[in-house]
Design a protein around this motif. Structure first.
Motif, short mmCIF file in Angstrom:
data_model
loop_
_atom_site.label_atom_id
_atom_site.label_comp_id
_atom_site.label_asym_id
_atom_site.label_seq_id
_atom_site.Cartn_x
_atom_site.Cartn_y
_atom_site.Cartn_z
N LYS A 142 0.87 -1.18 0.00
CA LYS A 142 0.00 0.00 0.00
C LYS A 142 0.90 1.22 0.00
N ALA A 143 0.85 1.98 -1.07
CA ALA A 143 1.77 3.12 -1.19
C ALA A 143 1.39 4.23 -0.21
N SER A 144 2.37 4.74 0.50
CA SER A 144 2.18 5.88 1.39
C SER A 144 3.40 6.78 1.25
N TYR A 145 3.16 8.06 1.19
CA TYR A 145 4.24 9.00 0.89
C TYR A 145 4.43 9.99 2.02
N SER A 146 5.71 10.25 2.30
CA SER A 146 6.07 11.31 3.23
C SER A 146 6.58 12.49 2.41
N LEU A 147 6.75 13.63 3.07
CA LEU A 147 7.05 14.86 2.33
C LEU A 147 8.33 15.50 2.83
N LEU A 148 9.13 15.95 1.88
CA LEU A 148 10.26 16.82 2.20
C LEU A 148 9.88 18.20 1.70
N LEU A 149 9.75 19.15 2.62
CA LEU A 149 9.30 20.49 2.23
C LEU A 149 10.46 21.47 2.30
N ASN A 150 10.65 22.19 1.22
CA ASN A 150 11.70 23.22 1.13
C ASN A 150 13.06 22.71 1.59
N ASP A 151 13.32 21.44 1.38
CA ASP A 151 14.62 20.81 1.67
C ASP A 151 15.03 20.87 3.14
N THR A 152 14.12 21.28 4.03
CA THR A 152 14.51 21.42 5.44
C THR A 152 13.57 20.68 6.39
N PHE A 153 12.36 20.39 5.94
CA PHE A 153 11.30 19.93 6.84
C PHE A 153 10.77 18.59 6.33
N PHE A 154 10.79 17.59 7.22
CA PHE A 154 10.27 16.26 6.86
C PHE A 154 8.95 16.05 7.58
N TYR A 155 7.91 15.73 6.83
CA TYR A 155 6.57 15.49 7.38
C TYR A 155 6.21 14.06 7.00
N SER A 156 6.09 13.19 7.98
CA SER A 156 5.82 11.80 7.62
C SER A 156 4.36 11.62 7.24
N GLY A 157 4.17 10.89 6.12
CA GLY A 157 2.86 10.27 5.92
C GLY A 157 2.90 9.15 6.94
N ASP A 158 1.87 8.38 7.07
CA ASP A 158 2.00 7.30 8.04
C ASP A 158 3.15 6.40 7.62
N MET A 159 4.02 6.04 8.57
CA MET A 159 5.16 5.17 8.22
C MET A 159 5.69 4.43 9.44
N VAL A 170 18.76 13.66 7.99
CA VAL A 170 19.39 14.66 8.86
C VAL A 170 20.88 14.80 8.54
N ASN A 171 21.56 13.67 8.40
CA ASN A 171 23.02 13.73 8.26
C ASN A 171 23.46 14.09 6.84
N GLU A 172 22.65 13.71 5.85
CA GLU A 172 23.10 13.94 4.47
C GLU A 172 22.26 14.97 3.73
N ARG A 173 20.99 15.09 4.08
CA ARG A 173 20.14 15.98 3.27
C ARG A 173 19.81 17.29 3.97
N GLY A 174 20.33 17.47 5.19
CA GLY A 174 20.17 18.77 5.84
C GLY A 174 18.79 19.05 6.38
N ILE A 175 18.01 17.99 6.61
CA ILE A 175 16.68 18.19 7.22
C ILE A 175 16.88 18.65 8.67
N ASN A 176 16.20 19.70 9.06
CA ASN A 176 16.38 20.12 10.46
C ASN A 176 15.09 20.19 11.28
N VAL A 177 13.98 19.77 10.71
CA VAL A 177 12.78 19.54 11.52
C VAL A 177 12.06 18.32 10.97
N ILE A 178 11.62 17.46 11.91
CA ILE A 178 10.89 16.24 11.54
C ILE A 178 9.56 16.24 12.29
#
Ligand SMILES: Nc1ccn([C@@H]2O[C@@H]3COP(=O)(O)O[C@H]3[C@H]2O)c(=O)n1
Ligand SMILES: [Zn+2]
Ligand SMILES: [Zn+2]
Length: 244
Positions: A142-159, A170-178
């Motif tokens: 069942k496909a479920s998608y999470s979101l990377l917004l403006n290269d800084t913010f990760f918003y999980s779809g259900d996962m 965090v370590n490679e893509r520079g996400i600073n809020v989850i």
């Protein structure tokens, strides 16, 4: 956040969000409770320019039929629907067609300006808001998608819990809020559970806010390590969150 509750929560609305960028508004998921929550917070569907859906479960799409009907018959316009290309057919055929189809041959495009999103590609959703969909594990097949917004913010779809992904974000893509869905009680079979999230390294916990929780969330305040809860009916300034 329109709501921060799990699918079965009764004291928290469904885990849906309303993003405002300048004068434009994007709703992330539109669950069963979204129509009433929008009303309670003083919004109408007419205030919404675009809807993005993460996956097909009622706490994420249960309000879409009303949204579609109101936009067509009350507001007389087609809002943008951002949706993974893989979900367009199942969303219509398996969830919406029964209520929305009026004439043979009707499709999602009769209600929405459908903008298919490809996984792993950055799309501009609104001026100043870029998003990349990540296919994240939720329920097998069942496909479920999470979101990377403006290269800084990760918003999980259900996962489910995915340490490797969170570390690489965090370590490679520079996400600073989850903002991460969190089932408070183990086992975490289709969602990350709190005991799993508590194993995250300290530098990731500091960036992590928990959402999509059950009714006994108040019992867990102060028991989430370095992570905080996302609060319902609360506005977060992304620039401020991601600047920390
Ligand atoms: N295999 C599954 C499928 C579903 N569920 C529960 O049903 C909910 C549907 O919405 P959700 O927010 O994805 O959370 C799911 C589980 O609580 C579950 O626990 N196990
Ligand atoms: Zn859910
Ligand atoms: Zn789900």
């Amino acid at each position: 956040m329109l709501g921060t509750g799990s699918a079965f929560a009764k004291s928290f609305d469904n885990n849906n969000a309303l993003l405002t960028v300048g004068e434009r508004r994007l709703m992330i998921d539109c669950g069963i409770t979204a129509p009433k929550t929008l009303f309670q917070l003083g919004y109408t569907f007419g205030d919404i320019d675009a809807l993005l859906l993460t996956h097909i479960h009622a706490d994420h799409i249960g309000g879409v039929e009303e949204f579609a009907f109101q936009m067509k018959f009350v507001y007389g316009r087609k809002p943008i629907l951002y949706i993974a290309d893989t979900l367009i057919e199942p969303l219509w055929e398996h969830s919406l067609k029964g209520g929305l189809q009026q004439n043979p041959g009707d499709t999602l495009a009769d209600y929405f300006d459908v903008k298919p999103l490809s996984e792993g590609v950055t799309h501009e959703l609104l001026p100043g808001l870029r998003a990349e969909l990540l296919l994240t594990r939720h329920i097998p097949n069942k496909a479920s998608y999470s979101l990377l917004l403006n290269d800084t913010f990760f918003y999980s779809g259900d996962m489910v819990f995915d340490l490797e992904l969170l570390e690489s974000l965090v370590n490679e893509r520079g996400i600073n809020v989850i903002f991460h869905d969190c089932q408070l009680h183990p086992p975490g079979v289709v969602h990350a559970c709190l005991p799993q999230l508590l194993t995250l390294p300290a530098h990731i916990q500091r960036l992590t806010y928990l959402m999509h929780y059950g009714d006994d969330q108040p019992d867990f305040v102060g028991r989430t390590g370095l992570m905080k809860f996302v609060e319902p009916h609360t506005t977060y300034e992304l620039d401020e969150l991601t600047a920390k």
